[in-house]
Motif scaffolding. Structure first.
Motif, PDB file in Angstrom:
ATOM      1  N   ASP A 210      22.226 -29.706  59.446  1.00  0.00           N
ATOM      2  CA  ASP A 210      21.914 -30.532  58.271  1.00  0.00           C
ATOM      3  C   ASP A 210      21.626 -29.691  57.039  1.00  0.00           C
ATOM      4  O   ASP A 210      21.960 -30.087  55.927  1.00  0.00           O
ATOM      5  CB  ASP A 210      20.732 -31.453  58.552  1.00  0.00           C
ATOM      6  CG  ASP A 210      21.114 -32.654  59.413  1.00  0.00           C
ATOM      7  OD1 ASP A 210      22.320 -32.949  59.516  1.00  0.00           O
ATOM      8  OD2 ASP A 210      20.198 -33.283  59.971  1.00  0.00           O
TER       9      ASP A 210
ATOM     10  N   LYS B 282      23.867 -30.629  53.836  1.00  0.00           N
ATOM     11  CA  LYS B 282      23.223 -31.210  52.656  1.00  0.00           C
ATOM     12  C   LYS B 282      23.438 -30.394  51.394  1.00  0.00           C
ATOM     13  O   LYS B 282      23.237 -30.893  50.301  1.00  0.00           O
ATOM     14  CB  LYS B 282      21.722 -31.375  52.907  1.00  0.00           C
ATOM     15  CG  LYS B 282      21.414 -32.475  53.893  1.00  0.00           C
ATOM     16  CD  LYS B 282      19.936 -32.609  54.138  1.00  0.00           C
ATOM     17  CE  LYS B 282      19.664 -33.696  55.158  1.00  0.00           C
ATOM     18  NZ  LYS B 282      18.250 -33.789  55.502  1.00  0.00           N
TER      19      LYS B 282
ATOM     20  N   LYS C 182      28.719 -36.955  59.808  1.00  0.00           N
ATOM     21  CA  LYS C 182      28.059 -36.588  58.545  1.00  0.00           C
ATOM     22  C   LYS C 182      29.091 -36.279  57.455  1.00  0.00           C
ATOM     23  O   LYS C 182      28.940 -36.698  56.312  1.00  0.00           O
ATOM     24  CB  LYS C 182      27.144 -35.373  58.746  1.00  0.00           C
ATOM     25  CG  LYS C 182      25.905 -35.652  59.547  1.00  0.00           C
ATOM     26  CD  LYS C 182      24.944 -36.412  58.685  1.00  0.00           C
ATOM     27  CE  LYS C 182      23.556 -36.251  59.212  1.00  0.00           C
ATOM     28  NZ  LYS C 182      22.572 -36.898  58.372  1.00  0.00           N
TER      29      LYS C 182
END
Length: 121
Positions: free
Chosen positions: A8, A12, A48
């Protein structure tokens, strides 16, 4: 730090380019049932990336699909079909330029003769 938190942190960051290694196994992992931790992580990362792609209005700014020798265009996820797909090793130079965020320089044609000016009456 567990794998998902580590992943992540990169997913991100909008400045991080992400290479997607396209292979028959990758297609199997993202479309089939997750039977092991590898497949589970692959599915999670793929989800994602796909969500970001959709949130960006179906525009791809940082995902770079690379086809390896055993893969073909049919192994590329449907949401990446309209993206520039690189083939390894044929497109190595173009891939490196993309990773460096540089454009290929194409020199303009050179003129061998000076232009002539004609005045018509």
């Amino acid at each position: 730090m567990d794998v998902n938190k580590w992943t992540d942190s990169f997913l991100k960051d909008p400045l991080t380019l992400i290479i997607i290694a396209i292979s028959p196994k990758y297609k199997e992992d993202i479309e089939g049932p997750a039977v092991d931790s590898h497949g589970l992580h692959t599915k999670y990362i793929h989800s994602k990336m796909q969500n970001e792609f959709i949130q960006q209005g179906s525009l791809n700014f940082r995902f770079i699909p690379v086809l390896f020798l055993c893969a073909s265009q049919k192994h590329v996820p449907s949401w990446l079909q309209n993206t520039r797909v690189y083939r390894w090793p044929q497109d190595t130079e173009d891939l490196l330029l993309r990773l460096l965020r540089e454009e290929r320089y194409v020199a303009p044609p050179t003129q061998t003769m000076d232009p002539t000016l004609q005045v018509l009456k």
